[in-house]
Design an enzyme around this catalytic site. Structure first.
Site, mmCIF file in Angstrom:
data_model
loop_
_atom_site.group_PDB
_atom_site.id
_atom_site.type_symbol
_atom_site.label_atom_id
_atom_site.label_comp_id
_atom_site.label_asym_id
_atom_site.label_seq_id
_atom_site.Cartn_x
_atom_site.Cartn_y
_atom_site.Cartn_z
ATOM 1 C CG ASP A 149 -19.393 73.413 24.272
ATOM 2 O OD1 ASP A 149 -19.785 72.468 23.562
ATOM 3 O OD2 ASP A 149 -19.571 73.467 25.504
ATOM 4 C CG HIS A 181 -20.466 70.633 27.666
ATOM 5 N ND1 HIS A 181 -20.007 70.908 26.394
ATOM 6 C CD2 HIS A 181 -20.450 69.279 27.781
ATOM 7 C CE1 HIS A 181 -19.722 69.772 25.783
ATOM 8 N NE2 HIS A 181 -19.979 68.760 26.602
HETATM 9 P P1 NAI Z 1 -15.666 55.555 26.823
HETATM 10 O O1 NAI Z 1 -16.751 54.636 27.236
HETATM 11 O O2 NAI Z 1 -14.970 55.292 25.549
HETATM 12 O O3 NAI Z 1 -14.572 55.632 27.971
HETATM 13 C C1 NAI Z 1 -14.892 55.828 29.298
HETATM 14 C C2 NAI Z 1 -13.850 55.103 30.128
HETATM 15 O O4 NAI Z 1 -14.139 55.356 31.497
HETATM 16 C C3 NAI Z 1 -13.855 53.573 29.932
HETATM 17 O O5 NAI Z 1 -12.555 53.133 29.584
HETATM 18 C C4 NAI Z 1 -14.298 53.036 31.285
HETATM 19 O O6 NAI Z 1 -13.693 51.815 31.632
HETATM 20 C C5 NAI Z 1 -13.830 54.161 32.197
HETATM 21 N N1 NAI Z 1 -14.503 54.180 33.495
HETATM 22 C C6 NAI Z 1 -15.804 53.976 33.802
HETATM 23 N N2 NAI Z 1 -15.992 54.059 35.124
HETATM 24 C C7 NAI Z 1 -14.787 54.321 35.674
HETATM 25 C C8 NAI Z 1 -14.332 54.511 36.988
HETATM 26 N N3 NAI Z 1 -15.158 54.448 38.033
HETATM 27 N N4 NAI Z 1 -13.017 54.749 37.165
HETATM 28 C C9 NAI Z 1 -12.177 54.820 36.130
HETATM 29 N N5 NAI Z 1 -12.538 54.639 34.855
HETATM 30 C C10 NAI Z 1 -13.836 54.401 34.638
HETATM 31 O O7 NAI Z 1 -16.289 57.047 26.824
HETATM 32 P P2 NAI Z 1 -15.667 58.363 26.171
HETATM 33 O O8 NAI Z 1 -16.145 58.500 24.791
HETATM 34 O O9 NAI Z 1 -14.217 58.396 26.455
HETATM 35 O O10 NAI Z 1 -16.440 59.500 27.026
HETATM 36 C C11 NAI Z 1 -16.164 59.669 28.386
HETATM 37 C C12 NAI Z 1 -17.057 60.755 28.974
HETATM 38 O O11 NAI Z 1 -16.751 62.031 28.405
HETATM 39 C C13 NAI Z 1 -18.546 60.541 28.719
HETATM 40 O O12 NAI Z 1 -19.270 60.850 29.872
HETATM 41 C C14 NAI Z 1 -18.851 61.538 27.622
HETATM 42 O O13 NAI Z 1 -20.211 61.914 27.601
HETATM 43 C C15 NAI Z 1 -17.964 62.686 28.035
HETATM 44 N N6 NAI Z 1 -17.703 63.683 26.994
HETATM 45 C C16 NAI Z 1 -17.514 64.965 27.406
HETATM 46 C C17 NAI Z 1 -17.302 65.973 26.508
HETATM 47 C C18 NAI Z 1 -17.095 67.368 26.981
HETATM 48 O O14 NAI Z 1 -17.088 68.274 26.145
HETATM 49 N N7 NAI Z 1 -16.898 67.632 28.252
HETATM 50 C C19 NAI Z 1 -17.289 65.702 25.058
HETATM 51 C C20 NAI Z 1 -17.442 64.315 24.730
HETATM 52 C C21 NAI Z 1 -17.667 63.349 25.675
#
Ligand code: NAI
Length: 336
Positions: A149, A181
């Site tokens: 943000d 957020h």
């Molecule tokens: P993605 O789907 O590309 O990657 C998520 C990864 O987490 C996958 O490789 C999956 O295998 C792994 N995963 C799922 N359950 C797991 C577990 N129990 N233990 C270990 N690994 C596990 O998703 P992406 O794009 O990387 O996003 C991840 C998270 O970050 C989402 O919840 C998204 O909404 C959030 N996010 C947060 C932001 C922020 O500003 N804080 C900004 C953008 C995304």
């Protein structure tokens, strides 16, 4: 010697974040854990000629990934698709975060836990309440990462003012973001009154605030169902982790510290901020002061110079924020 563990390291955020961490002079051991592909990603990164070692851990190796970690970064979980809010992710991601912080409590009880998984407004309460249940909660060690943000607020301010005269990098000292957020819980604060007045006189102030609050949707739409922000988030996640690592390594803090979404009652200055905000909400994103990588104090100076428009945004934020927080709390209670 500093070990950083990334949980969810093979994902859209996890991979570029791990790459940036591999470049950090403050990291000596990088542990990458995911349910899939982590050993492959780690083998790839391990060929990079920086001094840290990098190892991948599969599904059944969470303990080894966590043991000895000083910092644990959590981007594990599902991302948004078009039409979804961050809130829609709670059902799946709350369970993932609760499971992972439970493992942190057992295998890396003194690690700083940096939570990226959305919805941060609820997953941070999920993490903290889970740790409380386990008798392992250290409030200064759990931080929700809201840096994207801030990064967006700075970039979009430069865009709105004209990047030729107002470079993006020069915006760092002029704007920060407090609150939460997601959508209208995101409250950008422009410290420089001249810049703020320029936006108002050009009649773009409201559009600017809206773009910071809902900028994530631009990415979700543009990716057409393939996920949300990953590369900009990796950079933001790295900037925040770097702030923590610098503090662990006793480097001088940045004069404009990044905010984090934290549990106010457990942190110096937190109760004072809560009472000044006149809110029940126990979690809030605000600039933090770190000591040896832990949140030592929260900064409430920004409250003294709010404009009427910012006060209004803050009131809307607080109305919504506590609902998000309670959802996280209820999730943990329902598991008892
Ligand atoms: P993605 O789907 O590309 O990657 C998520 C990864 O987490 C996958 O490789 C999956 O295998 C792994 N995963 C799922 N359950 C797991 C577990 N129990 N233990 C270990 N690994 C596990 O998703 P992406 O794009 O990387 O996003 C991840 C998270 O970050 C989402 O919840 C998204 O909404 C959030 N996010 C947060 C932001 C922020 O500003 N804080 C900004 C953008 C995304």
């Amino acid at each position: 010697m500093t070990k950083v563990t990334v949980l969810g390291a093979a994902g859209g955020i996890g991979q570029p974040l791990s790459l940036l961490l591999k470049m950090s002079p403050y990291v000596s051991t990088l542990a990458l854990y995911d349910l899939r592909l982590a050993p492959g990603v780690a083998r790839d990164l391990s060929h990079i000629n920086t001094n840290s070692t990098c190892k991948g851990y599969g599904k059944d190796e969470l303990q080894a990934a966590l043991e000895g970690a000083h910092v644990v970064v959590i981007p594990a979980g599902v991302p948004r698709k078009p039409g979804m809010t961050r809130d829609d992710l709670l059902k799946v991601n709350a369970g993932i975060v609760a499971g992972l912080v439970t493992a942190c409590a057992r295998f890396a009880p003194n690690a700083r836990i940096l939570i990226i998984s959305n919805p941060v407004n609820s997953t941070v309460p999920v993490a903290c309440e889970t740790l409380k249940q386990l008798g392992a909660f250290q409030p200064g060690k759990v931080m929700g990462v809201t840096t994207l943000d801030v990064v967006r607020a700075q970039t979009f301010l430069s865009d709105a003012l004209g990047a030729d005269s107002y470079s993006r990098e020069s915006m760092k000292k002029h704007v920060t973001v407090v609150g939460g957020h997601s959508g209208s819980t995101i409250v950008p604060l422009i410290a420089n009154s001249t810049l703020r007045a320029k936006l108002v006189s050009r009649r773009v102030y409201d559009a600017y605030i809206h773009r910071v609050q809902f900028g994530g949707d631009e990415v979700v739409e543009a990716k057409q169902g393939a996920g949300s922000a990953t590369l900009s988030m990796a950079l933001a996640g790295f900037q925040f982790t770097d702030q923590v690592l610098r503090s662990i390594h006793l480097e001088k803090p940045d004069p404009a510290p990044l905010p984090a979404f934290v549990y106010l009652p457990g942190i110096e200055g937190g109760r004072e901020l809560q009472s000044k905000l006149n809110t029940q909400a126990e979690y809030f994103a605000t600039p933090i002061e770190l000591s040896r990588g832990d949140v030592a104090r929260v900064d409430a100076k920004w409250l003294d110079s709010l404009t009427d428009a910012e006060k209004k945004s803050l009131a809307v934020c607080l109305g919504e924020l506590d609902t998000n927080i309670q959802k996280g709390r209820r999730f943990v209670k329902s598991k008892l």
